[in-house]
Design a protein around this motif. Structure first.
Motif, PDB file in Angstrom:
ATOM      1  N   GLY A 144       0.896  -1.255  -0.117  1.00 37.19           N
ATOM      2  CA  GLY A 144       0.008  -0.054   0.195  1.00 37.19           C
ATOM      3  C   GLY A 144       1.102   1.106   0.021  1.00 37.19           C
ATOM      4  N   SER A 193       0.515   3.111  -5.585  1.00 35.19           N
ATOM      5  CA  SER A 193      -0.815   2.722  -6.179  1.00 35.19           C
ATOM      6  C   SER A 193      -0.718   1.988  -7.307  1.00 35.19           C
ATOM      7  CB  SER A 193      -1.729   4.067  -6.752  1.00 35.19           C
ATOM      8  OG  SER A 193      -0.896   4.687  -7.678  1.00 35.19           O
ATOM      9  N   LEU A 244      -7.191  -3.649  -0.612  1.00 31.80           N
ATOM     10  CA  LEU A 244      -6.564  -2.396  -0.368  1.00 31.80           C
ATOM     11  C   LEU A 244      -6.658  -1.477  -1.554  1.00 31.80           C
ATOM     12  CD1 LEU A 244      -4.627  -4.449   1.514  1.00 31.80           C
ATOM     13  CD2 LEU A 244      -2.570  -3.053   0.550  1.00 31.80           C
ATOM     14  N   LEU A 288      -9.241   1.180  -1.032  1.00 36.67           N
ATOM     15  CA  LEU A 288      -9.292   2.140   0.171  1.00 36.67           C
ATOM     16  C   LEU A 288      -8.847   3.531  -0.139  1.00 36.67           C
ATOM     17  CD1 LEU A 288      -7.743  -0.180   2.713  1.00 36.67           C
ATOM     18  CD2 LEU A 288     -10.159   0.193   2.347  1.00 36.67           C
ATOM     19  N   ASP A 345      -7.112   7.272   0.902  1.00 27.75           N
ATOM     20  CA  ASP A 345      -5.823   7.294   1.565  1.00 27.75           C
ATOM     21  C   ASP A 345      -5.953   7.382   3.132  1.00 27.75           C
ATOM     22  OD1 ASP A 345      -4.691   7.832  -0.864  1.00 27.75           O
ATOM     23  OD2 ASP A 345      -4.840  10.128  -0.863  1.00 27.75           O
ATOM     24  N   LEU A 404      -6.437   3.756   3.912  1.00 24.83           N
ATOM     25  CA  LEU A 404      -4.975   2.836   3.649  1.00 24.83           C
ATOM     26  C   LEU A 404      -3.801   3.121   4.717  1.00 24.83           C
ATOM     27  CD1 LEU A 404      -3.811   1.040   1.579  1.00 24.83           C
ATOM     28  CD2 LEU A 404      -3.133   2.976   0.401  1.00 24.83           C
ATOM     29  N   ARG A 408      -2.177   0.576   7.095  1.00 27.84           N
ATOM     30  CA  ARG A 408      -0.763   0.263   7.290  1.00 27.84           C
ATOM     31  C   ARG A 408      -0.186   0.234   8.593  1.00 27.84           C
ATOM     32  NH1 ARG A 408      -0.302   3.742   2.284  1.00 27.84           N
ATOM     33  NH2 ARG A 408       0.424   5.385   3.692  1.00 27.84           N
TER      34      ARG A 408
END
Length: 250
Positions: free
Chosen positions: A65, A68, A81, A84, A86, A89, A93
């Motif tokens: 992630g 992109s 993932l 999602l 930002d 994401l 993470r």
């Protein structure tokens, strides 16, 4: 009764389907990934290898992630993932992925203990003392916890980074050339710890490396060339990895 498909989904840590990644446009367009389909089993240590420019680092960055994709999907467990935003994401993470990079990325003013617990502190969470003790004992850090990074060897600093990655019990740990800055002895130390983390703690590990010896610590090696998968090795040895890379012109 659980179907085979359901069972497989539960045992796959990360799944990629139809991954494509291009940089630039028109005459300057470069295809780094060209339709990658790949599963990474939960609880296993997988190394990704290939010649320079093969797409191995791009693949890892997309899976984690950090970058992109142009097309395709990535699932971390049951979570997609690639769907999602930002914010989601970033949270994923933080909560479900661990990272070990070539640079140790330790805060020089903090002790080893504070560096290990830093992600939990930043998230406003509470450290699981029992798990902390288990991780640091397994990694041989119990007598180094009050030391600052400059008081530790390179291998010890990287073990602190591994402990930091393990502390939150992530779904998967990504390693980007984690022994690239270490001498052979320290590198073997860290790789042995990663292997133990997988075999004894059930940790899922995905590592990019150019080193056949480092790859031999993994359960499986995935080989890439020109943005596509070209093979894999189970139970790799340095010799079998070297031979496979030679066949790719690496």
């Amino acid at each position: 009764m659980m179907t085979i498909t359901e069972q497989n989904k539960r045992t796959v840590a990360v799944q990629a389907r139809g991954l494509r990644k291009t940089y630039g446009r028109g005459e300057t367009e470069v295809a780094a990934l060209r339709g990658v389909d790949l599963d990474f089993p939960a609880g296993r240590f997988t190394a990704i290898m290939g010649p320079s420019g093969s797409g191995k680092s791009t693949l890892m960055h997309c899976l984690a992630g950090l970058d992109s994709v142009t097309a395709g999907t990535i699932h971390l467990g049951e979570t997609e993932l690639t769907a999602l935003n930002d914010k989601a994401l970033t949270q994923l993470r933080r909560d479900r992925i661990g990272f070990v990079f070539q640079a140790f990325n330790l805060v020089p003013t903090l002790t080893a203990e504070a560096n290990i617990t830093l992600p939990v502190a930043l998230a406003g969470g509470k450290v699981d003392a029992e798990w902390f003790a288990s991780v640091t004992t397994t990694l041989g850090l119990t007598d180094r916890l009050k030391h600052k990074p400059h008081e530790l060897s390179g291998g010890q600093q990287q073990r602190v980074a591994v402990a930091r990655a393990l502390l939150t019990r992530p779904d998967v740990i990504f390693g980007d050339e984690p022994t690239g800055n270490l001498d052979s002895r320290s590198g073997a130390e860290v790789l042995g710890m990663l292997r133990r983390s997988s075999r004894e703690m059930g940790q899922s590990i995905i590592m990019v490396t150019h080193d056949p010896v480092a790859a031999s610590y993994a359960d499986r090696v995935v080989l890439m060339n020109d943005g596509v998968l070209v093979g894999e090795l189970d139970h790799p040895t340095a010799e079998t990895v070297l031979a496979s890379l030679a066949s790719l012109g690496a």
